[in-house]
Every structure is written in structure tokens, then in C-alpha cells.
Design an enzyme around this catalytic site. Structure first.
Site, short mmCIF file in Angstrom:
data_model
loop_
_atom_site.label_atom_id
_atom_site.label_comp_id
_atom_site.label_asym_id
_atom_site.label_seq_id
_atom_site.Cartn_x
_atom_site.Cartn_y
_atom_site.Cartn_z
N GLU A 80 0.83 -1.21 0.00
CA GLU A 80 0.00 0.00 0.00
C GLU A 80 0.86 1.26 0.00
OE1 GLU A 80 -3.12 -0.01 -0.45
OE2 GLU A 80 -3.60 -2.14 -0.10
N ARG A 90 -17.55 -1.23 6.59
CA ARG A 90 -18.67 -1.83 5.86
C ARG A 90 -19.32 -2.93 6.68
NH1 ARG A 90 -18.86 -6.33 2.89
NH2 ARG A 90 -16.59 -6.53 2.99
N CYS A 143 -7.43 -2.68 8.42
CA CYS A 143 -6.12 -2.64 7.76
C CYS A 143 -5.65 -1.21 7.57
CB CYS A 143 -6.20 -3.34 6.40
SG CYS A 143 -6.35 -5.14 6.50
N HIS A 167 -1.20 -5.82 1.46
CA HIS A 167 -2.35 -6.72 1.41
C HIS A 167 -2.01 -7.98 0.60
CE1 HIS A 167 -5.37 -3.50 2.62
NE2 HIS A 167 -5.77 -4.56 3.30
#
Length: 205
Positions: A80, A90, A143, A167
Site C-alpha cells: 500500500e 462496511r 487494515c 495486502h
């Protein structure tokens, strides 16, 4: 000796495993690199993940930290580039909490960038046949929360520590009855090794 801290996560969202922990555990077992390597498993809980990371960093006093998480649906190893100051879950975390549209640090910067050589590492991964790309979004779940907190720890270290987030896709056993990509633990661990080794080379310069 140079010290490396790798972190993975507990399983979450009714999954029996988390490929991030599987990959860092695999890398720890086969590690023969030029640094001491320690692994820590973090909770998938917004309120607990940051403090757990801080405790691990304080205990290990590492030169390099690579936190790793699961990105179901991705088909590549994705270091990332940036973590944003934003929690927007979510789904609930493992404690049942589901923060929506709130800042991680009310007075913190809007974003923090990795200090890992992610582009160079991805080039090396691809050169060895591993599927990889640099990602410009770590999401807004735990994360990203960890990546943002880690960025703050790196800033506070004043150049004495580098860190970032990567990831990895689902493990094969997670997609037996789902039509989504997966990546073996061995391949994920090989990609993480390249990321760690590339970062260690920069530290040694």
C-alpha cells in the site's frame, strides 16, 4: 543486528483463517535473511489494533515494520502507498463495533504515506513471476486503521524506523465454494520476503 517486525491479523467476517497471518508465519519459519525477524498477530478490532501495534513496536524496537492484511477479491500482492485518516466500516469488527465516517486521529494529517520502497519491491516481485502491484487504497477498515497508526509511529521515531502495509489475497481454502481469486501462502510469503529484503537494502545504504 537489524530487527524486523511483521504483523498479521486474526480471522474475521466468519472466515476460519486469515491469509495475512498465514503468510507472515510462513515467512518466519523459512526466514534466513540478514536481520532478526519477529511476528505478531493483531486483533481485527478498531479500538484494540492500534494499541496492540504500539505495544509490539515498543517491545521489539524494530528498524522495519511491515503490517500485512487480507484483501479478499484482489488477485495480487499489493503493497500500500497510503493510509487515510478515516474509519468507515462496511462490516462490524470482531468486537461488533462498526465505526462510520470518523477520523482515526481528530488532529492528525489526512493521510500518511508508506516509507517502504513499494515500487522497487513490486518490480522485483514481478521479475520473479509473482503477481504484484502497488495499491493506492488500503480501504477504510482495520487494515487502513493500522497502516495509519503505523505511519504515526514511524513519524514519531524520527527516521529510526521504516514501515508500511501490504495486502495479500484470500488463501485457497477460503475460496473453495466462491468464484474469487486466491493466492497460496507460499507465494504470498515469497512476495513479503522480497518486500522486506528490498526495504532492508535501503536501510543499509
Amino acid at each position: 543486528m537489524t530487527k524486523v517486525l511483521l504483523t498479521g491479523f486474526d480471522p474475521f467476517a466468519d472466515e476460519g483463517v486469515n491469509p495475512s497471518w498465514m503468510a507472515v508465519s510462513r515467512l518466519r519459519r523459512v526466514w534466513d535473511g540478514p536481520a532478526e525477524l519477529e511476528i505478531v498477530r493483531l486483533p481485527v478490532v478498531f479500538a484494540e489494533s492500534g494499541p496492540a501495534l504500539r505495544r509490539a513496536v515498543e517491545r521489539a524496537a524494530p528498524d522495519l515494520v511491515v503490517s500485512v492484511g487480507e484483501a479478499g477479491g484482489r488477485n495480487q500482492i499489493t503493497p500500500e502507498l497510503i493510509g487515510v485518516n478515516w474509519d468507515d466500516a462496511r462490516i462490524p469488527d470482531n468486537s461488533g463495533a462498526q465505526p462510520r465516517r470518523i477520523r482515526i486521529e481528530p488532529d492528525g494529517p489526512d493521510a500518511r504515506f508508506t516509507t517502504l520502497p513499494v515500487y522497487a519491491a513490486v518490480e522485483r516481485m514481478r521479475a520473479t513471476g509473482l503477481p504484484a502491484r502497488v495499491s493506492t487504497t488500503a480501504g477504510t477498515y482495520v487494515c487502513n486503521h493500522v497502516m495509519y497508526v503505523l505511519g504515526g509511529l514511524v513519524e514519531a521515531a524520527g527516521g529510526r524506523m521504516r514501515g508500511g502495509f501490504c495486502h495479500v489475497p484470500y488463501a485457497p481454502q477460503q475460496v473453495v465454494d466462491r468464484d474469487v481469486p486466491s493466492l497460496s501462502t507460499e507465494v504470498a510469503a515469497a512476495g513479503l520476503r522480497i518486500l522486506v529484503e528490498t526495504a532492508l537494502e535501503e536501510i543499509a545504504l
